[in-house]
Every structure is written in C-alpha cells, then in structure tokens.
Design a protein around this motif. Structure first.
Motif, PDB file in Angstrom:
ATOM      1  N   PHE A   1       0.849  -1.185   0.000  1.00 61.54           N
ATOM      2  CA  PHE A   1       0.000   0.000   0.000  1.00 61.54           C
ATOM      3  C   PHE A   1       0.888   1.238   0.000  1.00 61.54           C
ATOM      4  CE2 PHE A   1      -2.429  -3.337   1.947  1.00 61.54           C
ATOM      5  CZ  PHE A   1      -3.714  -3.158   1.463  1.00 61.54           C
ATOM      6  N   ASP A   2       0.648   2.140  -0.927  1.00 61.46           N
ATOM      7  CA  ASP A   2       1.378   3.405  -0.991  1.00 61.46           C
ATOM      8  C   ASP A   2       0.611   4.436  -0.182  1.00 61.46           C
ATOM      9  OD1 ASP A   2       2.817   5.654  -1.530  1.00 61.46           O
ATOM     10  OD2 ASP A   2       2.485   5.655  -3.692  1.00 61.46           O
ATOM     11  N   VAL A   3       0.843   4.439   1.144  1.00 60.64           N
ATOM     12  CA  VAL A   3       0.102   5.351   2.016  1.00 60.64           C
ATOM     13  C   VAL A   3       0.611   6.783   1.895  1.00 60.64           C
ATOM     14  CG1 VAL A   3      -0.494   3.539   3.650  1.00 60.64           C
ATOM     15  CG2 VAL A   3       1.634   4.801   3.965  1.00 60.64           C
ATOM     16  N   GLY A   4       1.809   6.947   1.355  1.00 63.70           N
ATOM     17  CA  GLY A   4       2.340   8.290   1.184  1.00 63.70           C
ATOM     18  C   GLY A   4       1.589   9.102   0.157  1.00 63.70           C
ATOM     19  N   ALA A   5       0.793   8.448  -0.697  1.00 60.29           N
ATOM     20  CA  ALA A   5       0.046   9.153  -1.734  1.00 60.29           C
ATOM     21  C   ALA A   5      -1.259   9.746  -1.217  1.00 60.29           C
ATOM     22  CB  ALA A   5      -0.261   8.193  -2.889  1.00 60.29           C
ATOM     23  N   GLY A   6      -1.607   9.448   0.043  1.00 63.60           N
ATOM     24  CA  GLY A   6      -2.827  10.001   0.609  1.00 63.60           C
ATOM     25  C   GLY A   6      -4.082   9.250   0.240  1.00 63.60           C
TER      26      GLY A   6
ATOM     27  N   ILE B   1       4.047  -4.484   8.320  1.00 60.26           N
ATOM     28  CA  ILE B   1       5.403  -3.924   8.338  1.00 60.26           C
ATOM     29  C   ILE B   1       5.473  -2.817   7.292  1.00 60.26           C
ATOM     30  CG2 ILE B   1       6.370  -5.541   6.635  1.00 60.26           C
ATOM     31  CD1 ILE B   1       8.935  -5.585   8.392  1.00 60.26           C
ATOM     32  N   SER B   2       6.290  -1.815   7.557  1.00 56.96           N
ATOM     33  CA  SER B   2       6.404  -0.686   6.631  1.00 56.96           C
ATOM     34  C   SER B   2       7.840  -0.522   6.163  1.00 56.96           C
ATOM     35  CB  SER B   2       5.931   0.614   7.306  1.00 56.96           C
ATOM     36  OG  SER B   2       6.953   1.163   8.132  1.00 56.96           O
ATOM     37  N   ASP B   3       8.046   0.474   5.301  1.00 58.81           N
ATOM     38  CA  ASP B   3       9.399   0.765   4.834  1.00 58.81           C
ATOM     39  C   ASP B   3      10.223   1.497   5.886  1.00 58.81           C
ATOM     40  OD1 ASP B   3       8.007   3.140   4.764  1.00 58.81           O
ATOM     41  OD2 ASP B   3       8.386   3.566   2.650  1.00 58.81           O
ATOM     42  N   ASN B   4       9.643   1.786   7.035  1.00 56.26           N
ATOM     43  CA  ASN B   4      10.339   2.379   8.180  1.00 56.26           C
ATOM     44  C   ASN B   4       9.883   1.579   9.401  1.00 56.26           C
ATOM     45  OD1 ASN B   4      12.004   4.128   9.559  1.00 56.26           O
ATOM     46  ND2 ASN B   4      10.501   5.783   9.653  1.00 56.26           N
ATOM     47  N   PRO B   5      10.421   0.358   9.584  1.00 58.38           N
ATOM     48  CA  PRO B   5       9.754  -0.641  10.424  1.00 58.38           C
ATOM     49  C   PRO B   5       9.876  -0.458  11.924  1.00 58.38           C
ATOM     50  CG  PRO B   5      11.799  -1.533   9.564  1.00 58.38           C
ATOM     51  CD  PRO B   5      11.617  -0.187   8.922  1.00 58.38           C
ATOM     52  N   VAL B   6      10.819   0.355  12.392  1.00 59.26           N
ATOM     53  CA  VAL B   6      10.984   0.559  13.834  1.00 59.26           C
ATOM     54  C   VAL B   6      10.431   1.936  14.178  1.00 59.26           C
ATOM     55  CG1 VAL B   6      12.613   0.659  15.755  1.00 59.26           C
ATOM     56  CG2 VAL B   6      13.044  -0.899  13.832  1.00 59.26           C
TER      57      VAL B   6
ATOM     58  N   ASN C   1       6.526   5.761   2.955  1.00 60.39           N
ATOM     59  CA  ASN C   1       5.645   5.680   1.792  1.00 60.39           C
ATOM     60  C   ASN C   1       4.808   4.412   1.756  1.00 60.39           C
ATOM     61  OD1 ASN C   1       6.393   8.122   0.162  1.00 60.39           O
ATOM     62  ND2 ASN C   1       8.419   7.163   0.273  1.00 60.39           N
ATOM     63  N   ASP C   2       5.435   3.270   2.080  1.00 62.88           N
ATOM     64  CA  ASP C   2       4.794   1.986   1.816  1.00 62.88           C
ATOM     65  C   ASP C   2       4.574   1.168   3.082  1.00 62.88           C
ATOM     66  OD1 ASP C   2       4.925   2.555  -0.933  1.00 62.88           O
ATOM     67  OD2 ASP C   2       6.962   1.747  -1.047  1.00 62.88           O
ATOM     68  N   VAL C   3       3.416   0.506   3.126  1.00 63.27           N
ATOM     69  CA  VAL C   3       3.109  -0.469   4.168  1.00 63.27           C
ATOM     70  C   VAL C   3       2.806  -1.791   3.479  1.00 63.27           C
ATOM     71  CG1 VAL C   3       1.626  -1.039   6.120  1.00 63.27           C
ATOM     72  CG2 VAL C   3       2.165   1.348   5.642  1.00 63.27           C
ATOM     73  N   PHE C   4       3.221  -2.886   4.114  1.00 54.25           N
ATOM     74  CA  PHE C   4       3.061  -4.205   3.518  1.00 54.25           C
ATOM     75  C   PHE C   4       2.345  -5.137   4.482  1.00 54.25           C
ATOM     76  CE2 PHE C   4       6.982  -2.180   2.177  1.00 54.25           C
ATOM     77  CZ  PHE C   4       6.904  -2.225   0.796  1.00 54.25           C
ATOM     78  N   GLU C   5       1.522  -6.013   3.914  1.00 54.17           N
ATOM     79  CA  GLU C   5       0.897  -7.055   4.706  1.00 54.17           C
ATOM     80  C   GLU C   5       0.768  -8.321   3.863  1.00 54.17           C
ATOM     81  OE1 GLU C   5      -2.970  -5.777   5.984  1.00 54.17           O
ATOM     82  OE2 GLU C   5      -3.861  -5.936   3.996  1.00 54.17           O
ATOM     83  N   HIS C   6       0.422  -9.412   4.515  1.00 53.55           N
ATOM     84  CA  HIS C   6       0.178 -10.677   3.822  1.00 53.55           C
ATOM     85  C   HIS C   6      -0.987 -10.489   2.852  1.00 53.55           C
ATOM     86  CE1 HIS C   6      -1.108 -14.846   3.284  1.00 53.55           C
ATOM     87  NE2 HIS C   6       0.084 -15.242   3.738  1.00 53.55           N
ATOM     88  N   PRO C   7      -0.915 -11.053   1.651  1.00 53.89           N
ATOM     89  CA  PRO C   7      -1.990 -10.855   0.677  1.00 53.89           C
ATOM     90  C   PRO C   7      -3.379 -11.264   1.168  1.00 53.89           C
ATOM     91  CG  PRO C   7      -0.057 -11.728  -0.417  1.00 53.89           C
ATOM     92  CD  PRO C   7       0.236 -11.768   1.057  1.00 53.89           C
ATOM     93  N   ALA C   8      -3.437 -12.196   2.134  1.00 51.35           N
ATOM     94  CA  ALA C   8      -4.736 -12.641   2.638  1.00 51.35           C
ATOM     95  C   ALA C   8      -5.274 -11.744   3.753  1.00 51.35           C
ATOM     96  CB  ALA C   8      -4.638 -14.080   3.139  1.00 51.35           C
ATOM     97  N   ASP C   9      -4.442 -10.872   4.293  1.00 52.77           N
ATOM     98  CA  ASP C   9      -4.874 -10.010   5.398  1.00 52.77           C
ATOM     99  C   ASP C   9      -5.619  -8.786   4.885  1.00 52.77           C
ATOM    100  OD1 ASP C   9      -3.697 -11.759   7.148  1.00 52.77           O
ATOM    101  OD2 ASP C   9      -1.847 -10.597   7.378  1.00 52.77           O
TER     102      ASP C   9
END
Length: 319
Positions: free
Chosen positions: A35-40, A214-219, A295-303
């Motif tokens: 997910f590109d959350v940075g795009a709003g 998890i995101s591109d800035n994970p901590v 910018n980006d957040v990631f999750e399992h495709p089924a979530d």
C-alpha cells in the motif's frame, strides 16, 4: 605511467528492510500486498518480497576517489545474520516465556539490528545530509573546505581538489556530503541508538491470529505514551524517543519503553516481560507502526488489516 583510473562497478539494488524480515509477512509464494500510504489514498498491489523496499546503491557510497567502493552493507550484514537467528527463535517458541527474556548477547544483537533498521532508511540518509549542511552553516563549525577554497589556500587541478575534498570532508554547500562524513556519521550513530534501545524495558506480545503489518520504516521510535496514543515520531532525533514499537512478524510485536535506570536496575532482566494479548494496546501499536511509514506499508496478501484501519480513519475523519 599513471595507473588507469578505477571504474565504477555495476549498481546494486539494496533493501531498506531485510529480505528475511519481509518474508515473515509474505505468502508461501513470497508475495506481499503493498500500500502506498504516502500518496494520501489507498492503492494496493501484489509484489514479490524481493522487490519491496528496494533502493539502488543505498549502501554504496563514493570513496574519495569517487570509485564507488565504500560498502555500508559490510557493516549491516553481520548484524542482520545474528538478529535473524534471534527472531527465528522467538517466532518458533510455542511458549514465549521459555525464550524470554533474552540473554544479554541476544538482546544486544537485536538492539543493534533494530538500530541499523532505523539508520538504513532513506529518511535517515536525508537526515545525514541535512546534518552535514547544518555543519557547513554553523557559526561554531571547524575550518572546512569552503573556507580553504575561498581563501585560495587550496589551489590546483579541479579534479585533484575534488578528490581531496571528498577524502577530507571538504565540500561546498549544496553538494552531497562526502562518503567519509556519511560513513562515520552512521557508524557513530548506530551504537548510540542501540544503547538507547538496549537500556529500555522490553515487552513482547503475541496475537492469537495475524494482526501486524510492516512498513518501509519498520521501527517506530515514539515520544508520548502508548496508553493515550498521543505520540510523536522520532525516527531521526531518536534521543527524544521514549518507547518503540516493532512488528517482528504477523503475530509478534516488540514494545520497548524508557524508565529511569534507577528503577530498571532494581528489576530482574531490566524489567523485560511477556504480556498477554491486549486488543486495545495492539490496535494503538499497529496504527503507530503504519503512521511511521515513509511511503509503503506491507501485509500478507490474505490479510485485510490496512483496509480496515484506513476505513476506520476515513469514517472518523468524515471523508
């Protein structure tokens, strides 16, 4: 006869988040939902985990000869290998109390890796550049290259001067900070941040079902309190952070919080503990980790966690 100039090697693609870590959120085919959350707005697509958080030559810095041979990945790889073993042990444990608290060496390895996961992000590299520019502008800064060039103390072949500048950290405002400055800055900050995290209390919580992303800035380094949810993110000014949140896997989250050393020193294992799953606390932790993304957040495709959180945000905002 002058030796032939060294050539720049082929560029490489580097991950800002380790591949072994990203795989904990991927499906059996190695795919993530991005997910590109940075795009709003919420735009999702499937990508291979090996293509997630990739930046070209993130760990390759030009040396003073501009030969592209300062490899910061040499600093990070040993930390990554050791932390992967610690995290695998935690994930495999049916009962976390059998492997937690961590012993001091394992705790130190994980603290170093979490610190490295902060300084390896593009956001932190931009912070290094800003710090370099502030040093140039500072009234109390030491004598540096721009003064020597302006005064005529340094003269000669422009290419020789450029190499000299890169070697000794002499550069002009507006130029990229030289590799030796960047490398030394990162190597200085890594143990400082690791110590900042190591001295906090560590609490680990396991969710009964997949719950974290998890995101591109994970901590996420946070100021404020997890109880109120009022938080300020401190990814670059980490000394102002008082707790952190990190998803180690889809069902495992590590939370650290600062207490006076006089308090923690009286507790066994620095106060480290496991805690039962608390949905309210987990929801706050999850939202803060998503908010920490560049910018980006990631999750399992089924979530469907990110869609649910985004929908709740839109409803609460009246969008």
């Amino acid at each position: 006869m002058d030796p032939a100039p060294r050539t720049r090697p082929q560029s490489h693609e580097h991950h800002t988040v380790s591949k072994f870590w990203l795989k904990q959120f991927a499906d059996s085919s190695g795919f993530l939902k991005k997910f590109d959350v940075g795009a709003g707005e919420l735009n999702a697509r499937r990508i291979p985990s090996k293509r997630a958080t990739v930046v070209t030559d993130l760990y390759i810095l030009d040396s003073w000869n501009a030969t592209h041979d300062v490899d910061e990945h040499d600093l990070l790889r040993p930390l990554e290998d050791k932390a992967a073993k610690v995290m695998a042990k935690l994930r495999a444990a049916e009962d976390l109390s059998t492997v937690w608290p961590l012993d001091s060496p394992a705790r130190n390895q994980l603290a170093l890796y979490l610190a490295a996961s902060v300084i390896r992000t593009p956001r932190y590299r931009q912070h290094v550049q800003v710090s370099a520019e502030r040093m140039l502008e500072g009234s109390d800064r030491p004598l540096i290259g721009v003064d020597l060039f302006r005064s005529g103390v340094l003269t000669g072949n422009p290419e020789d001067l450029a190499r000299l500048g890169r070697r000794y950290g002499l550069w002009h405002k507006g130029e990229q900070a030289p590799a030796n400055f960047q490398s030394e800055y990162l190597r200085d900050q890594l143990p400082r941040l690791a110590r900042h995290l190591f001295e906090q209390r560590w609490v680990i919580m396991r969710a009964p079902t997949p719950y974290f992303t998890i995101s591109d800035n994970p901590v996420a380094l946070i100021g404020g309190t997890i109880e109120t949810g009022r938080a300020t993110h401190h990814s670059v000014d980490f000394r102002n952070s008082r707790w952190s949140v990190t998803a180690l896997s889809r069902d495992l989250v590590l939370m650290t919080d600062w207490h006076p050393p006089s308090v923690l020193s009286r507790l066994n294992h620095n106060g480290d503990m496991t805690t039962e799953f608390d949905q309210g606390r987990a929801n706050i932790a999850r939202a803060l980790m998503i908010a920490n993304a560049d910018n980006d957040v990631f999750e399992h495709p089924a979530d469907l966690m990110i869609e649910q959180i985004w929908g709740e945000f839109e409803r609460s905002s009246g969008l």
